[in-house]
Design an enzyme around this catalytic site. Sequence first.
Site, PDB file in Angstrom:
ATOM      1  N   GLY A 118       0.798  -1.218   0.000  1.00  0.00           N
ATOM      2  CA  GLY A 118       0.000   0.000   0.000  1.00  0.00           C
ATOM      3  C   GLY A 118       0.829   1.266   0.000  1.00  0.00           C
ATOM      4  CD  GLU A 141      30.097   0.449  13.915  1.00  0.00           C
ATOM      5  OE1 GLU A 141      29.706   1.619  13.843  1.00  0.00           O
ATOM      6  OE2 GLU A 141      31.281   0.108  13.836  1.00  0.00           O
TER       7      GLU A 141
END
Length: 186
Positions: A118, A141
Site C-alpha cells: 500500500g 556494530e
Amino acid sequence: MDDRELMETVKERELIYDGKVVHLEKWRVELPDGREADREIIQHVGAAAVVACDDQGRVFMVKQCRVALGRAMLEIPAGKLDSKGEDHLLAAQRELKEETGLTAREWIHMTDVITTPGFCDEQIALYLAAGLTQGNSHLDEDEFLNVYRVPYKELVEKIYRKEIHDQKTVCALLLARPFLEARNLI
C-alpha cells in the site's frame, strides 16, 4: 476490470526524506477516472531472509529489539541488501553467516514477499538453508541479538498461538514445511 483499467499514472515525484534504510517520496498520481491524488511511497532496497534448519529439525532463530514496536521479536535471520542490484542469494548467505555464524550446503529460494504494497516497495527473498556448518558470527556494530535453535514444530505452534508476528518469519516458516518434509528434517 482489466489490470490496465486499475493503474495509476505517476505525474510528479517529490523526495521528502533520503535515509540509510528508506527513502520517502510524495507522488502525485492520476487515477483511472482522471482525477488526481497524492501517495506517500517508501522505497526500500530489499532484503533476504533464511529458514536455516539443522539435521534435527531445529530452526535457527534470532531475537532482537525492534524499537519501532518497543519490544524484542523472535525472527528468522535476515537483512537488507547492500544495493538494489545485489544478488539475493548472496545477501541471504551473508546475513546467515553474520547473524548466526552458519554456512549451508543447500539453498532453496522459496519465494519473494512484498511486505506492505500500500505504501512501500520492499521485497524480501525467502530462502531455506540446510546442510549447516557452524562457524563464527560477525554482527554489525549496531546489531545486538540472541540466537536460538527451536524445533520447527514448536515454531509453527507459536505462530498459531499468536506469539510470532513478524511477517517474513511467519511466511517463510509456513512455506518451508514441504521442503523440510521432503528432506526428512521434520
